[in-house]
Structure formats: structure tokens, C-alpha cells
Motif scaffolding. Structure first.
Motif, PDB file in Angstrom:
ATOM      1  N   TRP A  69      37.909   0.306 -35.346  1.00  0.00           N
ATOM      2  CA  TRP A  69      39.298  -0.125 -35.182  1.00  0.00           C
ATOM      3  C   TRP A  69      40.123   0.899 -34.412  1.00  0.00           C
ATOM      4  CZ3 TRP A  69      39.752  -5.012 -35.947  1.00  0.00           C
ATOM      5  CH2 TRP A  69      39.048  -5.661 -36.963  1.00  0.00           C
ATOM      6  N   ASP A  70      40.887   0.409 -33.451  1.00  0.00           N
ATOM      7  CA  ASP A  70      41.725   1.223 -32.571  1.00  0.00           C
ATOM      8  C   ASP A  70      40.908   2.243 -31.787  1.00  0.00           C
ATOM      9  OD1 ASP A  70      44.088  -0.104 -32.966  1.00  0.00           O
ATOM     10  OD2 ASP A  70      44.749   1.168 -34.607  1.00  0.00           O
ATOM     11  N   THR A  71      39.630   1.924 -31.625  1.00  0.00           N
ATOM     12  CA  THR A  71      38.741   2.695 -30.758  1.00  0.00           C
ATOM     13  C   THR A  71      38.011   1.729 -29.831  1.00  0.00           C
ATOM     14  OG1 THR A  71      38.458   4.442 -32.415  1.00  0.00           O
ATOM     15  CG2 THR A  71      36.790   4.317 -30.678  1.00  0.00           C
ATOM     16  N   LEU A  72      37.139   0.905 -30.385  1.00  0.00           N
ATOM     17  CA  LEU A  72      36.470  -0.128 -29.587  1.00  0.00           C
ATOM     18  C   LEU A  72      37.270  -1.425 -29.545  1.00  0.00           C
ATOM     19  CD1 LEU A  72      32.723   0.315 -30.651  1.00  0.00           C
ATOM     20  CD2 LEU A  72      33.912   1.299 -28.682  1.00  0.00           C
ATOM     21  N   VAL A  73      38.005  -1.710 -30.617  1.00  0.00           N
ATOM     22  CA  VAL A  73      38.850  -2.909 -30.676  1.00  0.00           C
ATOM     23  C   VAL A  73      40.219  -2.527 -31.220  1.00  0.00           C
ATOM     24  CG1 VAL A  73      36.828  -4.376 -31.094  1.00  0.00           C
ATOM     25  CG2 VAL A  73      38.185  -3.587 -33.019  1.00  0.00           C
ATOM     26  N   ASP A  74      41.219  -3.329 -30.881  1.00  0.00           N
ATOM     27  CA  ASP A  74      42.576  -3.089 -31.376  1.00  0.00           C
ATOM     28  C   ASP A  74      42.744  -3.674 -32.771  1.00  0.00           C
ATOM     29  OD1 ASP A  74      43.719  -1.783 -29.086  1.00  0.00           O
ATOM     30  OD2 ASP A  74      43.732  -3.725 -28.070  1.00  0.00           O
ATOM     31  N   TRP A  75      43.500  -2.975 -33.595  1.00  0.00           N
ATOM     32  CA  TRP A  75      43.824  -3.480 -34.931  1.00  0.00           C
ATOM     33  C   TRP A  75      45.026  -4.417 -34.825  1.00  0.00           C
ATOM     34  CZ3 TRP A  75      41.844  -4.087 -39.523  1.00  0.00           C
ATOM     35  CH2 TRP A  75      42.671  -4.314 -40.640  1.00  0.00           C
ATOM     36  N   PRO A  76      44.883  -5.700 -35.208  1.00  0.00           N
ATOM     37  CA  PRO A  76      45.986  -6.667 -35.069  1.00  0.00           C
ATOM     38  C   PRO A  76      47.005  -6.517 -36.208  1.00  0.00           C
ATOM     39  CG  PRO A  76      43.805  -7.741 -35.100  1.00  0.00           C
ATOM     40  CD  PRO A  76      43.652  -6.354 -35.651  1.00  0.00           C
ATOM     41  N   HIS A  77      47.985  -5.689 -36.004  1.00  0.00           N
ATOM     42  CA  HIS A  77      48.936  -5.360 -37.066  1.00  0.00           C
ATOM     43  C   HIS A  77      49.716  -6.588 -37.552  1.00  0.00           C
ATOM     44  CE1 HIS A  77      48.497  -0.966 -36.885  1.00  0.00           C
ATOM     45  NE2 HIS A  77      48.297  -1.149 -35.592  1.00  0.00           N
ATOM     46  N   GLU A  78      50.195  -7.429 -36.643  1.00  0.00           N
ATOM     47  CA  GLU A  78      51.037  -8.551 -37.048  1.00  0.00           C
ATOM     48  C   GLU A  78      50.250  -9.563 -37.878  1.00  0.00           C
ATOM     49  OE1 GLU A  78      53.022 -10.306 -33.756  1.00  0.00           O
ATOM     50  OE2 GLU A  78      54.071  -8.450 -33.199  1.00  0.00           O
ATOM     51  N   GLN A  79      49.012  -9.846 -37.447  1.00  0.00           N
ATOM     52  CA  GLN A  79      48.194 -10.791 -38.205  1.00  0.00           C
ATOM     53  C   GLN A  79      47.884 -10.255 -39.600  1.00  0.00           C
ATOM     54  OE1 GLN A  79      47.822  -9.860 -34.984  1.00  0.00           O
ATOM     55  NE2 GLN A  79      46.381 -11.213 -33.926  1.00  0.00           N
ATOM     56  N   GLY A  90      36.882  -2.520 -20.742  1.00  0.00           N
ATOM     57  CA  GLY A  90      35.930  -1.498 -20.322  1.00  0.00           C
ATOM     58  C   GLY A  90      34.925  -1.093 -21.372  1.00  0.00           C
ATOM     59  N   VAL A  91      35.059  -1.586 -22.598  1.00  0.00           N
ATOM     60  CA  VAL A  91      34.170  -1.157 -23.676  1.00  0.00           C
ATOM     61  C   VAL A  91      32.745  -1.647 -23.455  1.00  0.00           C
ATOM     62  CG1 VAL A  91      33.616  -1.541 -26.109  1.00  0.00           C
ATOM     63  CG2 VAL A  91      35.906  -0.795 -25.460  1.00  0.00           C
ATOM     64  N   LEU A  92      32.580  -2.926 -23.164  1.00  0.00           N
ATOM     65  CA  LEU A  92      31.234  -3.466 -23.006  1.00  0.00           C
ATOM     66  C   LEU A  92      30.510  -2.804 -21.844  1.00  0.00           C
ATOM     67  CD1 LEU A  92      31.818  -7.285 -23.636  1.00  0.00           C
ATOM     68  CD2 LEU A  92      31.077  -5.532 -25.261  1.00  0.00           C
ATOM     69  N   GLN A  93      31.214  -2.592 -20.746  1.00  0.00           N
ATOM     70  CA  GLN A  93      30.601  -1.945 -19.584  1.00  0.00           C
ATOM     71  C   GLN A  93      30.208  -0.510 -19.904  1.00  0.00           C
ATOM     72  OE1 GLN A  93      33.431  -3.668 -19.771  1.00  0.00           O
ATOM     73  NE2 GLN A  93      33.875  -4.791 -17.867  1.00  0.00           N
ATOM     74  N   THR A  94      31.050   0.175 -20.675  1.00  0.00           N
ATOM     75  CA  THR A  94      30.750   1.566 -21.040  1.00  0.00           C
ATOM     76  C   THR A  94      29.520   1.647 -21.928  1.00  0.00           C
ATOM     77  OG1 THR A  94      33.083   2.183 -20.875  1.00  0.00           O
ATOM     78  CG2 THR A  94      31.647   3.638 -22.165  1.00  0.00           C
ATOM     79  N   LEU A  95      29.447   0.775 -22.912  1.00  0.00           N
ATOM     80  CA  LEU A  95      28.284   0.776 -23.798  1.00  0.00           C
ATOM     81  C   LEU A  95      27.013   0.466 -23.026  1.00  0.00           C
ATOM     82  CD1 LEU A  95      29.794  -1.123 -26.869  1.00  0.00           C
ATOM     83  CD2 LEU A  95      29.328   1.331 -26.700  1.00  0.00           C
ATOM     84  N   ALA A  96      27.096  -0.486 -22.112  1.00  0.00           N
ATOM     85  CA  ALA A  96      25.922  -0.833 -21.309  1.00  0.00           C
ATOM     86  C   ALA A  96      25.492   0.337 -20.431  1.00  0.00           C
ATOM     87  CB  ALA A  96      26.223  -2.060 -20.450  1.00  0.00           C
ATOM     88  N   ASP A 118      39.922   7.353 -33.323  1.00  0.00           N
ATOM     89  CA  ASP A 118      41.369   7.561 -33.256  1.00  0.00           C
ATOM     90  C   ASP A 118      41.875   8.538 -34.303  1.00  0.00           C
ATOM     91  OD1 ASP A 118      40.876   5.745 -35.376  1.00  0.00           O
ATOM     92  OD2 ASP A 118      42.924   4.977 -35.246  1.00  0.00           O
ATOM     93  N   GLY A 119      40.982   9.012 -35.174  1.00  0.00           N
ATOM     94  CA  GLY A 119      41.356  10.044 -36.134  1.00  0.00           C
ATOM     95  C   GLY A 119      41.652   9.565 -37.534  1.00  0.00           C
ATOM     96  N   ALA A 120      41.590   8.265 -37.781  1.00  0.00           N
ATOM     97  CA  ALA A 120      41.842   7.750 -39.130  1.00  0.00           C
ATOM     98  C   ALA A 120      40.811   8.308 -40.106  1.00  0.00           C
ATOM     99  CB  ALA A 120      41.787   6.227 -39.128  1.00  0.00           C
ATOM    100  N   ASN A 121      41.216   8.410 -41.362  1.00  0.00           N
ATOM    101  CA  ASN A 121      40.323   8.883 -42.435  1.00  0.00           C
ATOM    102  C   ASN A 121      39.793  10.297 -42.186  1.00  0.00           C
ATOM    103  OD1 ASN A 121      40.141   6.309 -44.053  1.00  0.00           O
ATOM    104  ND2 ASN A 121      39.355   5.564 -42.090  1.00  0.00           N
ATOM    105  N   ASN A 122      40.541  11.079 -41.405  1.00  0.00           N
ATOM    106  CA  ASN A 122      40.118  12.454 -41.092  1.00  0.00           C
ATOM    107  C   ASN A 122      38.707  12.466 -40.511  1.00  0.00           C
ATOM    108  OD1 ASN A 122      41.066  15.071 -40.932  1.00  0.00           O
ATOM    109  ND2 ASN A 122      40.327  15.655 -42.946  1.00  0.00           N
ATOM    110  N   GLU A 123      38.392  11.413 -39.757  1.00  0.00           N
ATOM    111  CA  GLU A 123      37.029  11.203 -39.282  1.00  0.00           C
ATOM    112  C   GLU A 123      36.560  12.248 -38.270  1.00  0.00           C
ATOM    113  OE1 GLU A 123      37.106   7.336 -37.519  1.00  0.00           O
ATOM    114  OE2 GLU A 123      38.518   7.910 -35.939  1.00  0.00           O
ATOM    115  N   LEU A 124      37.466  12.786 -37.457  1.00  0.00           N
ATOM    116  CA  LEU A 124      37.043  13.731 -36.430  1.00  0.00           C
ATOM    117  C   LEU A 124      36.591  15.053 -37.039  1.00  0.00           C
ATOM    118  CD1 LEU A 124      39.705  13.154 -33.625  1.00  0.00           C
ATOM    119  CD2 LEU A 124      37.560  11.933 -34.043  1.00  0.00           C
TER     120      LEU A 124
END
Length: 219
Positions: A15-25, A94-100, A170-176
Motif C-alpha cells: 500500500w502506497d508503494t505499489l498501489v495507492d491506498w483509497p482513503h475515501e473508499q 510504471g510498476v508493472l514495467q519495473t517489475l518485469a 513508504d515507511g508505515a509500521n516502521n518498516e524501513l
């Protein structure tokens, strides 16, 4: 280039790295949950914080019950959450192209996501899944960020030592910090012109990118 001597694996947050988090939904889903419990949104958010690990490490219905959703309303919210996730897992530009391209270079690709059950179940039907060699979901493994086991498990399954992996998020959950503690090199993703959302990385001194395609320059 990365500080890693030889990058053989790149592991991404979702979330908020490969795909956007849909806040409103998500806000609409939360309003419906709060209504069925009979509480306001601030109280719901407080309950969500206190039951966060439950929501990320098992069936979604268990998380709903932990919040106080009456049993008769649980199936409705489970169905709504799965529908939300099916519509949300759309890769950023650009995500799919980058992964490929990474895989064409012989670089293994991984995913580590703190997520509820719906993400793990929906994942195989996404356009992302065929381009990720190893996907680790907290909901199905019981492993969580930033604890080392989730990173080590993913690297081992990839067949790449942590010291030869980049972790991008994106740094959530102190992941980095969690990734770096295992020997990985962490890369913060923040869109150009924006500040990091998470306070843990507002003073991040490590590598950063504004878009996923920029990761190719680090390998």
C-alpha cells in the motif's frame, strides 16, 4: 547505484508503494462499521488501533468482532471489504514495467504486506501477482513488520541473503528500520513534492525514490 554490493532481490511494500491506498473508499467502509457498532468514527479509530495486530494476522471477521461489530452484520462488512480490495489493487504507473524489467535482469522480486485477509485472498487475481516471486502477507503468516522474522522469511524464500536485498516502502509500521535491522538496504518512496506521511521517516537519511521506476537506477 545502491550501497548493496550486488542487488539480487528487491522486496516491496504494497500500500502506497505499489498501489495507492483509497482513503475515501475506506472512510465510507469505516462509517458503515461505526454505524453498526453504534459508535462515532473517533471511537472506531481508537478501537482499530488497539486491535490492529488482530486485524492484520487472521480472518477479517475476527477483526470485525474484535471491534464490536454484531454477528449479524459481520458477513455484510466482510463482503464489502473484499469488494473494496478487488477494486483497489491497481498498480501505480510504471510498476508493472519495473517489475518485469527487474526479472529480466535476473533480480528476484518480493512483497511484504501488513494487510488483512482480503488482500491475501485477492492477490492471485491481480496483475501484480505474476511479477512477484514471493509474496508475504501478515494475514496468512502471522508475521508482522517491523519484526525481523517477516523480512528474513521473505529473503529466505526468495533465496537471496538480506544483505543483497533492497526493501522499498513508504515507511508505515516502521518498516524501513525493520528491514535495515536484518541487513537489507531500505529505500523510502515519497512522491515528488510531498513529505513522508509517517513520522518515523520524516527525517529519513537513507535512499529515497519518488516513483517505482526509479528503483531500477539503484540495481
Amino acid at each position: 547505484m545502491s550501497d548493496v554490493t550486488s542487488v539480487r532481490g528487491v522486496i516491496f511494500d504494497l500500500w502506497d508503494t505499489l498501489v495507492d491506498w483509497p482513503h475515501e473508499q475506506m472512510q465510507r467502509l469505516n462509517v458503515a462499521i461505526a454505524d453498526h457498532i453504534g459508535i462515532d468514527l473517533p471511537e472506531l479509530h481508537q478501537r482499530m488501533r488497539s486491535t490492529y495486530r488482530i486485524s492484520q494476522t487472521g480472518p477479517f471477521e475476527r477483526a470485525l468482532r474484535a471491534l464490536g461489530v454484531p454477528d449479524e452484520h459481520v458477513p455484510t462488512h466482510v463482503a464489502a471489504r473484499f469488494a473494496f480490495t478487488r477494486g483497489a489493487l491497481n498498480p501505480r504507473e510504471g510498476v508493472l514495467q519495473t517489475l518485469a524489467t527487474l526479472r529480466e535482469r535476473g533480480i528476484r522480486t518480493g512483497l511484504i504486506s501488513m494487510c488483512s485477509e482480503d488482500v491475501a485472498v485477492t492477490w492471485p487475481d491481480t496483475t501484480l501477482a505474476p511479477l512477484i516471486d514471493v509474496a508475504t502477507f501478515s494475514a496468512t503468516t502471522g508475521l508482522v513488520k517491523p519484526e525481523p522474522e517477516i523480512y528474513l522469511h521473505t529473503a529466505e524464500t526468495l533465496g537471496v541473503p538480506p544483505s543483497e536485498c533492497l526493501f522499498v516502502g513508504d515507511g508505515a509500521n516502521n518498516e524501513l528500520v525493520g528491514a535495515e535491522a536484518t541487513g537489507m538496504t531500505s529505500v523510502l518512496i515519497v512522491p515528488a513534492g510531498s513529505d513522508p506521511v509517517w513520522h518515523e521517516v520524516r527525517d529519513w537519511r537513507g535512499q529515497r525514490v519518488a516513483t517505482i521506476p526509479e528503483v531500477l537506477e539503484l540495481c
